[in-house]
Design an enzyme around this catalytic site. Structure first.
Site, PDB file in Angstrom:
ATOM      1  N   ARG A 180      42.832  36.703  33.026  1.00 48.68           N
ATOM      2  CA  ARG A 180      43.630  36.498  34.239  1.00 48.68           C
ATOM      3  C   ARG A 180      44.326  35.150  34.262  1.00 48.68           C
ATOM      4  O   ARG A 180      45.300  34.982  34.969  1.00 48.68           O
ATOM      5  CB  ARG A 180      42.706  36.510  35.451  1.00 48.68           C
ATOM      6  CG  ARG A 180      42.101  37.816  35.665  1.00 48.68           C
ATOM      7  CD  ARG A 180      41.699  37.956  37.088  1.00 48.68           C
ATOM      8  NE  ARG A 180      41.693  39.369  37.359  1.00 48.68           N
ATOM      9  CZ  ARG A 180      41.305  39.895  38.478  1.00 48.68           C
ATOM     10  NH1 ARG A 180      40.922  39.118  39.452  1.00 48.68           N
ATOM     11  NH2 ARG A 180      41.322  41.188  38.643  1.00 48.68           N
TER      12      ARG A 180
ATOM     13  N   GLU B  48      39.341  33.028  38.860  1.00 45.19           N
ATOM     14  CA  GLU B  48      39.459  32.460  37.518  1.00 45.19           C
ATOM     15  C   GLU B  48      40.724  31.625  37.360  1.00 45.19           C
ATOM     16  O   GLU B  48      40.714  30.591  36.688  1.00 45.19           O
ATOM     17  CB  GLU B  48      39.431  33.577  36.469  1.00 45.19           C
ATOM     18  CG  GLU B  48      38.065  34.245  36.273  1.00 45.19           C
ATOM     19  CD  GLU B  48      37.714  35.270  37.343  1.00 45.19           C
ATOM     20  OE1 GLU B  48      38.574  35.561  38.215  1.00 45.19           O
ATOM     21  OE2 GLU B  48      36.573  35.781  37.317  1.00 45.19           O
TER      22      GLU B  48
ATOM     23  N   LYS C 217      22.379  44.347  50.323  1.00 42.01           N
ATOM     24  CA  LYS C 217      22.452  44.577  48.882  1.00 42.01           C
ATOM     25  C   LYS C 217      21.047  44.911  48.376  1.00 42.01           C
ATOM     26  O   LYS C 217      20.082  44.230  48.706  1.00 42.01           O
ATOM     27  CB  LYS C 217      23.017  43.318  48.198  1.00 42.01           C
ATOM     28  CG  LYS C 217      23.527  43.573  46.799  1.00 42.01           C
ATOM     29  CD  LYS C 217      24.480  42.501  46.310  1.00 42.01           C
ATOM     30  CE  LYS C 217      24.892  42.823  44.871  1.00 42.01           C
ATOM     31  NZ  LYS C 217      25.927  41.948  44.347  1.00 42.01           N
TER      32      LYS C 217
HETATM   33  C1  LIG Z   1      37.770  39.035  37.718  1.00 41.97           C
HETATM   34  C2  LIG Z   1      36.298  39.238  37.743  1.00 41.97           C
HETATM   35  N1  LIG Z   1      35.488  38.152  37.732  1.00 41.97           N
HETATM   36  C3  LIG Z   1      34.146  38.318  37.740  1.00 41.97           C
HETATM   37  C4  LIG Z   1      33.604  39.561  37.780  1.00 41.97           C
HETATM   38  C5  LIG Z   1      32.096  39.743  37.707  1.00 41.97           C
HETATM   39  N2  LIG Z   1      31.560  40.336  38.924  1.00 41.97           N
HETATM   40  C6  LIG Z   1      31.260  41.636  39.000  1.00 41.97           C
HETATM   41  S1  LIG Z   1      30.691  42.072  40.482  1.00 41.97           S
HETATM   42  C7  LIG Z   1      30.819  40.521  41.069  1.00 41.97           C
HETATM   43  C8  LIG Z   1      30.410  40.223  42.469  1.00 41.97           C
HETATM   44  C9  LIG Z   1      31.141  41.051  43.428  1.00 41.97           C
HETATM   45  O1  LIG Z   1      30.689  40.799  44.714  1.00 41.97           O
HETATM   46  P1  LIG Z   1      31.093  41.752  45.894  1.00 41.97           P
HETATM   47  O2  LIG Z   1      32.525  42.082  45.787  1.00 41.97           O
HETATM   48  O3  LIG Z   1      30.627  41.152  47.151  1.00 41.97           O
HETATM   49  O4  LIG Z   1      30.329  43.087  45.569  1.00 41.97           O
HETATM   50  P2  LIG Z   1      28.749  43.392  45.679  1.00 41.97           P
HETATM   51  O5  LIG Z   1      28.239  43.360  44.279  1.00 41.97           O
HETATM   52  O6  LIG Z   1      28.106  42.372  46.543  1.00 41.97           O
HETATM   53  O7  LIG Z   1      28.696  44.742  46.247  1.00 41.97           O
HETATM   54  C10 LIG Z   1      31.303  39.664  40.092  1.00 41.97           C
HETATM   55  C11 LIG Z   1      31.507  38.215  40.258  1.00 41.97           C
HETATM   56  C12 LIG Z   1      34.482  40.663  37.785  1.00 41.97           C
HETATM   57  N3  LIG Z   1      34.031  41.910  37.784  1.00 41.97           N
HETATM   58  N4  LIG Z   1      35.808  40.476  37.782  1.00 41.97           N
END
Ligand SMILES: Cc1ncc(C[n+]2csc(CCOP(=O)(O)OP(=O)(O)O)c2C)c(N)n1
Length: 645
Positions: free
Chosen positions: A394, A366, A281
């Site tokens: 959700r 959630e 990342k």
């Molecule tokens: C339902 C929901 N909860 C929280 C989020 C906030 N959020 C956006 S990206 C993320 C992390 C995602 O991690 P990953 O899938 O590993 O992707 P990366 O950013 O590491 O590429 C979160 C918690 C969201 N977008 N949707």
């Protein structure tokens, strides 16, 4: 001419020679860094998937093939490769390029995302639609390891196991959610990374055997044949394989050649495939690699120093919440905090640092977070569940079925309520009145300022039953700092009165809710300065229960009663208050209440104005631009009231 200059539409990347791919990746990275450092946006995730996205574009055809990005915050390279690079200066601005995939923006975007863990379900739908139609397009979902903590993924796997045709899932494993990924899924992925040692072991053993004269080659051949059983040994019990999904990997997510080869093969197999790709990342920008959680989503920043260019000289509501929660946790050991992978975003990190054993990061889950909180409450604790307004959508049934119907003492700290700005329609926190207004026994508080949020939290911790406190993104309002007691469950009159004016002027009431109190202060002051009218000015405070007594008292005494709230119309304060006022009016006009002392000589039939969000969805833009466009900025509200006056 740069290589990137040659990429102007989908599939152009295929005319670039493989030897130039690393240079193209470098140019794309520099492009993303330049644009995001200027406009802000999602950075670390995008830097991590440059090569992965390029390899997918070398293996797929757009727009025929369907590529779904989970969450969608990592789709910048995809946008650059599909003819949208010239629009990047407008990224995340009003009417500009979205920071997320949008079907309405390009037919190369297969599915709109923004919320996590939806991609595999959507992909299964698209694959089955393809098969029913007799089509042959490729379907691929790209999902991060963080998003694998969301329950929908496993619901989708359950169905996917029955699919008899091709669907490719790319698991982008960078070991990070926004913060470090947590829980059993991340441990399980760790085990899958063992595949690396399986590959190394196998190749190493084959090499050794090949060098043994006579028998070596034979044994090595046998070893090749036993590949599956060896793999079974290493991958035994792998959940993915058990679900009937073929696992490939792990693959180096920064090696375009290797990935392209693997993806092309994966698309040829007549079954569901999961390719496990390991990426870094923030790759290619030292600050983002070092602090990926900080560079997940950024405001404009200096490329040289990595420092934000937005000065943060005031506390946000998130900070106020985080600090007050620590204070309360100090006093009452029953208080525990829950976050769904957003410890920093919600301010739970303050509590986490102080009380790590009483803080639970449940991952992007959630629904589970809410029912887990209900369980904690039933077990005698006071859980504070901090979730953004749009993500809490959700958990509607969990709030209703598991918390409210049982009257459990769970506190919902609903951050990012109202307009959030540049993340756009999937993230606007404008539906919480609609989903909370009818929850049985739930108290919903919308504090007007920083101290109001602290007081509301203290009140919530001390009362019984479910309480939700909603507050907005951004700096906490420091004005109107009267300490407020919430125990009366009433609205708070801030200034003005209900008496008829002696000068015969029109009488105006403004009832503002939450962060709109700050905006309505400007409206009130303008009415005083420009029209000589001192409005009756009220902070609604309790979205639920509405101060019915006050609404009835106000009825018949004002020419204009205006409500201001940053929420959609259904379930809004104004909509529900209007119901009470109209009912009271009908009583007055049929003479029912005159006997109770209402002086009909001064009766005024009110014009009710509900300044809320009347558009069904609200796109991206700065909050003040959006308010203006939606007619709920102080200026727009003034224009309307002045017109009627
Ligand atoms: C339902 C929901 N909860 C929280 C989020 C906030 N959020 C956006 S990206 C993320 C992390 C995602 O991690 P990953 O899938 O590993 O992707 P990366 O950013 O590491 O590429 C979160 C918690 C969201 N977008 N949707």
């Amino acid at each position: 001419m740069s290589i990137l200059d040659k990429i102007n539409k989908e599939n152009d990347i295929k005319s670039i020679p493989m030897e130039s791919m690393d240079n193209l990746a470098h140019e794309i990275r520099s492009f993303i860094l330049e644009k995001v450092s200027k406009n802000g946006g999602h950075l670390a995730a995008n830097l991590g998937v440059v090569e992965l996205t390029m390899a997918l574009h070398l293996s797929m055809d757009f727009p025929e093939d369907k590529l779904i990005f989970d969450v969608g915050h990592q789709a910048y390279t995809h946008k650059i490769l599909t003819g949208r690079k010239d629009e990047f200066d407008t990224l995340r601005t009003l009417d500009g390029l979205s920071g997320f995939p949008k079907r309405g923006e390009s037919n190369a975007d297969a599915f709109d995302t923004g919320h996590s863990s939806t991609s595999i379900s959507a992909a299964v739908g698209m694959a089955i639609a393809r098969d029913l139609r007799g089509g042959n397009e490729k379907v691929c979902a790209v999902i991060g390891d963080g998003s694998m903590t969301g329950g929908m993924v496993y619901e989708a796997f359950n169905q996917l196991s029955q699919l008899k045709s091709n669907l490719v899932i790319i698991l982008n494993d960078n070991e990070m959610s926004i913060d470090k990924n947590v829980g059993g899924v991340s441990k399980f992925l760790n085990r899958m990374r063992v595949g690396e040692s399986y590959n190394d072991f196998k190749v190493g053993l084959e090499n050794i055997l090949m060098n043994i004269p006579d028998v070596g080659a034979k044994v090595a051949k046998g070893l090749k044949r036993s590949k599956d059983s060896l793999k079974g040994l290493f991958m035994q019990g792998s959940f993915v394989e058990e679900m009937g999904i073929t696992y490939i990997g792990p693959v180096d997510g920064h090696n375009i050649r290797e990935m392209t080869k693997t993806f092309k093969k994966a698309f040829k197999l007549n079954k569901p495939i999961l390719v496990h790709v390991q990426t870094v990342k923030g790759a290619g920008y030292k600050y983002a690699e070092k602090y990926p959680e900080h560079f997940h989503g950024v405001d404009p920043f200096s490329l040289e120093t990595g420092r934000s260019l937005v000065r943060k000289n005031r506390a946000t509501y998130t900070d106020v919440f985080g600090k007050k929660l620590c204070e309360l946790g100090e006093k009452d050991e029953r208080i525990v905090a829950i976050t769904a992978a957003m410890a920093h975003g919600t301010g739970v990190n303050y509590f986490q640092k102080r009380f790590p054993d009483r803080t639970f990061d449940v991952g992007i889950a959630e629904q589970h977070a809410v029912t887990f909180a209900a369980g904690l409450a039933a077990g005698g604790f006071i859980p504070v569940v901090a979730i953004y307004s749009s993500f809490l959508q959700r958990a509607y049934d969990q709030i209703l079925h598991d918390v409210c119907l049982q009257g459990l003492h769970v506190i919902f700290a609903i951050d990012r309520s109202g307009l959030v700005g540049r993340d756009g329609e999937t993230h606007q926190g404008i539906y919480d009145d609609a989903y909370l207004a009818d929850m049985p026994g739930l108290t919903v508080i919308a504090p007007k300022n920083a101290s109001g949020l602290s007081d509301a939290l203290e009140y919530a911790a001390g009362c019984d039953g479910p309480v939700a406190i909603k507050y907005s993104r951004g700096f906490a309002y420091r004005g109107l700092t009267v300490a407020t007691d919430f125990s009366d469950l009433r609205a708070e009159v801030l200034s003005g009165d209900m008496e008829p004016p002696l000068d015969g002027k029109k009488k105006v009431a403004i009832i503002a809710v939450g962060n709109m109190v700050e905006e309505a202060v400007k409206l009130r002051d303008k009415l005083i300065m420009e029209n000589g009218i001192t409005p009756f000015f009220v902070s609604g405070r309790f979205v639920k229960p509405i101060d019915e007594k006050l609404m009835r008292e106000m009825t018949g005494k004002f020419d204009i009663i205006a409500f201001a709230e940053e929420t959609c119309e259904a379930g809004s304060y104004g909509e529900r208050a209007a119901g009470i006022i109209l009912e009271e009016l009908s009583q007055l006009c049929t003479g029912n209440k005159c006997e109770t002392g209402f002086n009909m000589d001064n009766f005024r039939y009110p014009r009710l104005l509900n300044f809320c969000i009347k558009k069904e969805k609200v796109g991206q833009g700065a909050v003040n631009e959006l308010r203006d466009r939606l007619g709920i900025s102080a200026d727009k509200m003034y224009e309307e009231i002045n017109r009627l006056l």
